[in-house]
Design an enzyme around this catalytic site. Structure first.
Site, PDB file in Angstrom:
ATOM      1  N   HIS A 128       0.834  -1.201   0.000  1.00  0.00           N
ATOM      2  CA  HIS A 128       0.000   0.000   0.000  1.00  0.00           C
ATOM      3  C   HIS A 128       0.873   1.257   0.000  1.00  0.00           C
ATOM      4  O   HIS A 128       0.600   2.224  -0.724  1.00  0.00           O
ATOM      5  CB  HIS A 128      -0.900  -0.031   1.241  1.00  0.00           C
TER       6      HIS A 128
ATOM      7  N   GLN B 186       3.940   1.550  -1.159  1.00  0.00           N
ATOM      8  CA  GLN B 186       4.567   1.684  -2.476  1.00  0.00           C
ATOM      9  C   GLN B 186       3.580   2.283  -3.474  1.00  0.00           C
ATOM     10  O   GLN B 186       3.940   3.135  -4.290  1.00  0.00           O
ATOM     11  CB  GLN B 186       5.069   0.318  -2.963  1.00  0.00           C
ATOM     12  N   ASP B 187       2.331   1.852  -3.388  1.00  0.00           N
ATOM     13  CA  ASP B 187       1.289   2.388  -4.268  1.00  0.00           C
ATOM     14  C   ASP B 187       1.121   3.890  -4.039  1.00  0.00           C
ATOM     15  O   ASP B 187       1.058   4.671  -4.992  1.00  0.00           O
ATOM     16  CB  ASP B 187      -0.020   1.649  -4.003  1.00  0.00           C
ATOM     17  N   HIS B 188       1.066   4.296  -2.777  1.00  0.00           N
ATOM     18  CA  HIS B 188       0.944   5.725  -2.467  1.00  0.00           C
ATOM     19  C   HIS B 188       2.116   6.520  -3.031  1.00  0.00           C
ATOM     20  O   HIS B 188       1.923   7.588  -3.615  1.00  0.00           O
ATOM     21  CB  HIS B 188       0.884   5.939  -0.948  1.00  0.00           C
TER      22      HIS B 188
END
Length: 101
Positions: free
Chosen positions: A78, A80-82
């Site tokens: 999560h 890394q996605d942000h």
């Protein structure tokens, strides 16, 4: 590095990325209002937050590169996605500034 330690780094990345995202979105509003000095200040602050997020991310990368076990959980994914979506937003904001100028 324990899963809890990795998760804490993930939370750092989410926090720094979220701060940068908020500043970038506010910078767009300032650009729309032709407040370019304030816009630049917000982008600079967003870049500082992104640098902090990268430092946290680098901690995990270095651990893994040294052959240490880094147990990645959903929080880290999560995070890394942000980070990646905020970096994309930064690129978009820079292009939008050309239009607003």
């Amino acid at each position: 590095m324990t899963k809890e330690e990795v998760s804490l780094i993930g939370f750092e990345i989410v926090a720094y990325s979220g701060e940068a995202r908020s500043k970038l979105l506010l910078a767009i509003e300032k650009a729309k209002a032709k407040e370019f000095e304030e816009c630049k200040k917000l982008i600079d602050e967003a870049n500082e937050s992104l640098n902090d997020a990268h430092k946290s991310q680098t901690t995990l990368l270095q651990q893994e590169a040294r052959g240490e076990n880094v147990e990645i959980g959903f929080i880290t994914v999560h995070a890394q996605d942000h980070l990646m979506t905020t970096i994309l937003l930064k690129d978009i904001v820079n292009n939008l500034l050309d239009i607003y100028r």
